[in-house]
Design an enzyme around this catalytic site. Sequence first.
Site, PDB file in Angstrom:
ATOM      1  N   ARG A  74     -21.619  43.228  47.597  1.00 15.10           N
ATOM      2  CA  ARG A  74     -21.976  42.453  46.396  1.00 15.10           C
ATOM      3  C   ARG A  74     -23.420  41.974  46.534  1.00 15.10           C
ATOM      4  NH1 ARG A  74     -18.030  37.601  45.811  1.00 15.10           N
ATOM      5  NH2 ARG A  74     -16.570  39.121  44.988  1.00 15.10           N
ATOM      6  N   ARG A 143     -22.721  30.699  46.704  1.00 18.67           N
ATOM      7  CA  ARG A 143     -22.721  32.094  46.219  1.00 18.67           C
ATOM      8  C   ARG A 143     -23.832  32.334  45.191  1.00 18.67           C
ATOM      9  NH1 ARG A 143     -17.446  34.374  46.736  1.00 18.67           N
ATOM     10  NH2 ARG A 143     -16.502  33.536  48.619  1.00 18.67           N
ATOM     11  N   LYS A 206     -15.762  28.598  49.764  1.00 18.37           N
ATOM     12  CA  LYS A 206     -16.831  29.111  48.897  1.00 18.37           C
ATOM     13  C   LYS A 206     -17.378  28.000  48.005  1.00 18.37           C
ATOM     14  CE  LYS A 206     -14.082  32.165  46.963  1.00 18.37           C
ATOM     15  NZ  LYS A 206     -13.392  33.100  46.056  1.00 18.37           N
ATOM     16  N   LYS A 208     -19.811  27.352  44.345  1.00 15.92           N
ATOM     17  CA  LYS A 208     -20.386  28.057  43.187  1.00 15.92           C
ATOM     18  C   LYS A 208     -21.194  27.123  42.287  1.00 15.92           C
ATOM     19  CE  LYS A 208     -16.759  31.498  43.163  1.00 15.92           C
ATOM     20  NZ  LYS A 208     -15.694  32.165  42.413  1.00 15.92           N
ATOM     21  N   CYS A 429     -10.435  41.154  35.787  1.00 14.86           N
ATOM     22  CA  CYS A 429     -10.949  41.225  37.162  1.00 14.86           C
ATOM     23  C   CYS A 429     -10.692  42.618  37.726  1.00 14.86           C
ATOM     24  CB  CYS A 429     -10.261  40.180  38.031  1.00 14.86           C
ATOM     25  SG  CYS A 429      -8.543  40.600  38.352  1.00 14.86           S
ATOM     26  N   CYS A 435      -8.570  45.277  45.390  1.00 14.55           N
ATOM     27  CA  CYS A 435      -8.412  43.859  45.760  1.00 14.55           C
ATOM     28  C   CYS A 435      -7.134  43.658  46.560  1.00 14.55           C
ATOM     29  CB  CYS A 435      -8.394  42.983  44.512  1.00 14.55           C
ATOM     30  SG  CYS A 435      -8.131  41.258  44.964  1.00 14.55           S
ATOM     31  N   CYS A 474      -3.978  38.227  39.669  1.00 16.43           N
ATOM     32  CA  CYS A 474      -3.311  37.181  40.460  1.00 16.43           C
ATOM     33  C   CYS A 474      -3.847  35.835  39.989  1.00 16.43           C
ATOM     34  CB  CYS A 474      -3.551  37.409  41.961  1.00 16.43           C
ATOM     35  SG  CYS A 474      -5.087  36.699  42.585  1.00 16.43           S
ATOM     36  N   CYS A 478     -10.319  35.275  38.846  1.00 16.74           N
ATOM     37  CA  CYS A 478     -11.664  35.853  38.975  1.00 16.74           C
ATOM     38  C   CYS A 478     -12.312  36.231  37.637  1.00 16.74           C
ATOM     39  CB  CYS A 478     -11.639  37.066  39.893  1.00 16.74           C
ATOM     40  SG  CYS A 478     -11.159  36.637  41.579  1.00 16.74           S
TER      41      CYS A 478
HETATM   42 FE1  SRM Z   1     -12.955  36.280  42.936  1.00 13.89          FE
HETATM   43  C1  SRM Z   1     -11.319  36.495  45.875  1.00 13.89           C
HETATM   44  C2  SRM Z   1     -13.356  39.612  42.871  1.00 13.89           C
HETATM   45  C3  SRM Z   1     -15.203  35.911  40.451  1.00 13.89           C
HETATM   46  C4  SRM Z   1     -11.835  33.089  42.443  1.00 13.89           C
HETATM   47  N1  SRM Z   1     -12.458  37.784  44.195  1.00 13.89           N
HETATM   48  C5  SRM Z   1     -11.831  37.660  45.392  1.00 13.89           C
HETATM   49  C6  SRM Z   1     -11.823  38.984  46.157  1.00 13.89           C
HETATM   50  C7  SRM Z   1     -13.050  39.031  47.003  1.00 13.89           C
HETATM   51  C8  SRM Z   1     -10.554  39.286  46.961  1.00 13.89           C
HETATM   52  C9  SRM Z   1     -10.581  38.893  48.415  1.00 13.89           C
HETATM   53  O1  SRM Z   1     -10.738  37.691  48.720  1.00 13.89           O
HETATM   54  O2  SRM Z   1     -10.434  39.765  49.248  1.00 13.89           O
HETATM   55  C10 SRM Z   1     -11.943  39.968  44.956  1.00 13.89           C
HETATM   56  C11 SRM Z   1     -12.565  41.322  45.273  1.00 13.89           C
HETATM   57  C12 SRM Z   1     -11.986  42.387  44.379  1.00 13.89           C
HETATM   58  C13 SRM Z   1     -12.753  43.655  44.440  1.00 13.89           C
HETATM   59  O3  SRM Z   1     -12.172  44.662  44.890  1.00 13.89           O
HETATM   60  O4  SRM Z   1     -13.896  43.692  44.024  1.00 13.89           O
HETATM   61  C14 SRM Z   1     -12.649  39.104  43.942  1.00 13.89           C
HETATM   62  N2  SRM Z   1     -14.147  37.529  41.943  1.00 13.89           N
HETATM   63  C15 SRM Z   1     -14.104  38.886  41.987  1.00 13.89           C
HETATM   64  C16 SRM Z   1     -14.970  39.505  40.918  1.00 13.89           C
HETATM   65  C17 SRM Z   1     -15.620  40.808  41.342  1.00 13.89           C
HETATM   66  C18 SRM Z   1     -14.115  39.710  39.662  1.00 13.89           C
HETATM   67  C19 SRM Z   1     -14.700  40.631  38.619  1.00 13.89           C
HETATM   68  O5  SRM Z   1     -13.986  41.580  38.280  1.00 13.89           O
HETATM   69  O6  SRM Z   1     -15.791  40.380  38.130  1.00 13.89           O
HETATM   70  C20 SRM Z   1     -15.937  38.343  40.655  1.00 13.89           C
HETATM   71  C21 SRM Z   1     -17.131  38.389  41.572  1.00 13.89           C
HETATM   72  C22 SRM Z   1     -18.031  37.240  41.353  1.00 13.89           C
HETATM   73  C23 SRM Z   1     -19.343  37.328  42.077  1.00 13.89           C
HETATM   74  O7  SRM Z   1     -20.149  38.170  41.715  1.00 13.89           O
HETATM   75  O8  SRM Z   1     -19.565  36.504  42.971  1.00 13.89           O
HETATM   76  C24 SRM Z   1     -15.062  37.154  41.032  1.00 13.89           C
HETATM   77  N3  SRM Z   1     -13.496  34.746  41.728  1.00 13.89           N
HETATM   78  C25 SRM Z   1     -14.355  34.841  40.666  1.00 13.89           C
HETATM   79  C26 SRM Z   1     -14.202  33.693  39.809  1.00 13.89           C
HETATM   80  C27 SRM Z   1     -14.939  33.451  38.504  1.00 13.89           C
HETATM   81  C28 SRM Z   1     -16.168  32.631  38.677  1.00 13.89           C
HETATM   82  O9  SRM Z   1     -16.556  32.291  39.785  1.00 13.89           O
HETATM   83  O10 SRM Z   1     -16.770  32.296  37.664  1.00 13.89           O
HETATM   84  C29 SRM Z   1     -13.212  32.902  40.364  1.00 13.89           C
HETATM   85  C30 SRM Z   1     -12.613  31.609  39.752  1.00 13.89           C
HETATM   86  C31 SRM Z   1     -13.520  30.447  39.832  1.00 13.89           C
HETATM   87  C32 SRM Z   1     -13.342  29.705  41.112  1.00 13.89           C
HETATM   88  O11 SRM Z   1     -13.904  30.103  42.119  1.00 13.89           O
HETATM   89  O12 SRM Z   1     -12.589  28.719  41.102  1.00 13.89           O
HETATM   90  C33 SRM Z   1     -12.789  33.568  41.582  1.00 13.89           C
HETATM   91  N4  SRM Z   1     -11.824  35.005  44.008  1.00 13.89           N
HETATM   92  C34 SRM Z   1     -11.447  33.742  43.610  1.00 13.89           C
HETATM   93  C35 SRM Z   1     -10.547  33.196  44.600  1.00 13.89           C
HETATM   94  C36 SRM Z   1      -9.904  31.791  44.580  1.00 13.89           C
HETATM   95  C37 SRM Z   1     -10.817  30.781  45.184  1.00 13.89           C
HETATM   96  C38 SRM Z   1     -10.153  29.450  45.384  1.00 13.89           C
HETATM   97  O13 SRM Z   1     -10.744  28.423  45.037  1.00 13.89           O
HETATM   98  O14 SRM Z   1      -9.046  29.419  45.925  1.00 13.89           O
HETATM   99  C39 SRM Z   1     -10.372  34.191  45.588  1.00 13.89           C
HETATM  100  C40 SRM Z   1      -9.490  34.113  46.838  1.00 13.89           C
HETATM  101  C41 SRM Z   1     -10.115  33.371  47.954  1.00 13.89           C
HETATM  102  O15 SRM Z   1     -11.263  32.978  47.934  1.00 13.89           O
HETATM  103  O16 SRM Z   1      -9.378  33.145  48.913  1.00 13.89           O
HETATM  104  C42 SRM Z   1     -11.186  35.312  45.184  1.00 13.89           C
HETATM  105 FE1  SF4 Z   2      -8.185  40.045  43.063  1.00 17.89          FE
HETATM  106 FE2  SF4 Z   2      -6.824  38.040  42.041  1.00 17.89          FE
HETATM  107 FE3  SF4 Z   2      -9.460  38.020  41.948  1.00 17.89          FE
HETATM  108 FE4  SF4 Z   2      -8.158  39.682  40.431  1.00 17.89          FE
HETATM  109  S1  SF4 Z   2      -8.017  37.461  40.299  1.00 17.89           S
HETATM  110  S2  SF4 Z   2      -9.932  40.221  41.700  1.00 17.89           S
HETATM  111  S3  SF4 Z   2      -6.425  40.207  41.675  1.00 17.89           S
HETATM  112  S4  SF4 Z   2      -8.277  37.928  43.770  1.00 17.89           S
END
Ligand code: SRM
Ligand code: SF4
Length: 554
Positions: A74, A143, A206, A208, A429, A435, A474, A478
């Site tokens: 990324r 991030r 993390k 943000k 997402c 993922c 899930c 995201c």
């Molecule tokens: Fe996310 C984890 C993809 C934005 C909340 N997210 C992941 C992971 C890395 C899975 C992992 O931990 O192994 C996913 C990778 C999937 C893949 O194969 O690419 C993933 N997140 C994404 C992306 C690529 C979704 C998309 O389709 O665009 C976004 C990448 C953002 C970036 O460029 O940095 C993405 N993730 C978000 C957002 C939206 C936002 O930030 O505006 C959220 C919700 C907002 C928040 O953070 O509260 C988000 N992602 C999470 C979480 C839950 C975090 C938490 O507070 O518990 C996880 C799981 C974790 O961190 O344990 C996670």
């Molecule tokens: Fe993976 Fe859940 Fe984030 Fe979708 S919402 S990319 S399934 S961690």
Amino acid sequence: MSEKDLSPIEKIKKESLGLRGTIVQGLADEITGAIGESDQAVIKFHGMYQQDDRDVREERAEKKLERLYSFMIRLRLPGGFLLPQQWIATNEIAGENSTGVIKITSRQTLQLHGLIKSKIKPTINTFNESGLDSIATCGDINRNVLCSSHPGQSPVHDQVFAYANKISQLLMPKTNSYYEIWLDQEKLVEKTEEDPLYQDRYLPRKFKIAIAMPPNNDVDVFANDIGLIAIVDNNKLLGFNIAVGGGLSTTHGNKNTYARLATIIGFCDNEEKTLKTVYEIVTIQRDYGNRSDRKLARLKYTLDKFGIDWFKKELEKRTGFALHDPKPFRFTSRTDYFGWKTDDKGLLHYTVFVENGRVMDDDNSKLKSALLEVAKTGKANFRFTCTQNLILADIQKEDKTQIESILDRFGVIELNEKSSPLRKNSMACVALNTCPLALAEGQRYLPSLISKLDPLLKKHSLENENISIRMTGCPNGCARSYLAEIGLVGTAYGHYNLHLGGDHIGERLNKIYKEDLDEEAILYELNGWLGRFKAERRQGETFGDFAVREIKFI
Ligand code: SRM
Ligand code: SF4
């Protein structure tokens, strides 16, 4: 807190020697496509995730083969900006070393998937030669910093946009490990570098940050740990309202987890104070965030545990000044401005609809080829939006025809124009197949569901309505599904919780309406509610507002 109460990741961070771990040894091990377990946590701070192809997991297990491991990388793109030659380099490296698809994320940056271990270093080298890096785009650290993407949004866009980079730089880790591991720079010191901000423990989770420019909340500012809301008067940037404690993720069955919108705590009127405030909010989270339960470790939980008043006092103690009262502002939209738009300097910008941010050539359009050709002209910059779309930006008036004819030739304009408002307001997402946390499909499934919803909207004469729909595989959220009018949150393969009631401006979370629905049930429920919306809506009422007025939520 005693050592034994700390989550295992805390130990890994502390013993990582400035985020070096044993990544170098892991990369050299040709017996496996994976790296060591601890290194999988460390490598995230360098912007990479180890993943495996979940589509073939069972088949390989039956054949007693190792999982098909690969890595996702990324980029760090504060404010989501790329020069045309950087797009060309990304396009090339995507074709050579990854699946070829360039994924625009919901946080304004790019991901490449499917890199095998030996391809990571050459990929990072190519990025580096183009002035790009992936430092701190994952891991327990600040991030990619978001900023409202469209230059036509405000005459002070440049000035506000510059803050994304300043904040990103301010909160970068001090370790040189990225350059040593991936770019073969010599280790300068035996001891690991001092890092006054992150020390050797980094953040509990993390972190943000987003910057919004009213009236458009395209960054979903309240979903972030820190949200900065630019206050502009008479084309002059007065400063920023500061919001803290946003975060969306929940865990099915864990009542202690919840989505939370950030709370505005005050206003900062100059750059020095704004940066100091941001920095010290991060140090409070570093010192007080939960380091034993990662499910409860985001700033939103720290804030709710200690209270807003305590937080403001602690912040004042650390910065040495009090914030002013928040300034009034108003969000009226949260959309990308598709198609052509001219800014106050006379530059032109074309916003391209990219379904779920996947840049590729397919039956719908030859988007990837078109973008490469546009980049080769050198006449457009690339800006990414927080809803996974792309702006071909900063185009001179006299170059418009050339760019337009490329987009036309590859079917991009037609796709932009024929996609329904529902589709253009959709976001999913990544989810399967990469993922590891996905319970259900995301980006691979939402397009076909929309093809079934579009006729329902037409049936109820709602086809021109701007209804937002977002899907996540899930409950991590995201694609910010909790902020959509229709949110679908994966519970199991083919099943989703249906959330309803988000607003148009990202200021209201939706709520669960029905749990664990399959496609038939989703279509049934939405058909019923859309029908009622058409028949019973009040003048100017949006679908989300109607749902909130009518539904007795559980
Ligand atoms: Fe996310 C984890 C993809 C934005 C909340 N997210 C992941 C992971 C890395 C899975 C992992 O931990 O192994 C996913 C990778 C999937 C893949 O194969 O690419 C993933 N997140 C994404 C992306 C690529 C979704 C998309 O389709 O665009 C976004 C990448 C953002 C970036 O460029 O940095 C993405 N993730 C978000 C957002 C939206 C936002 O930030 O505006 C959220 C919700 C907002 C928040 O953070 O509260 C988000 N992602 C999470 C979480 C839950 C975090 C938490 O507070 O518990 C996880 C799981 C974790 O961190 O344990 C996670
Ligand atoms: Fe993976 Fe859940 Fe984030 Fe979708 S919402 S990319 S399934 S961690």
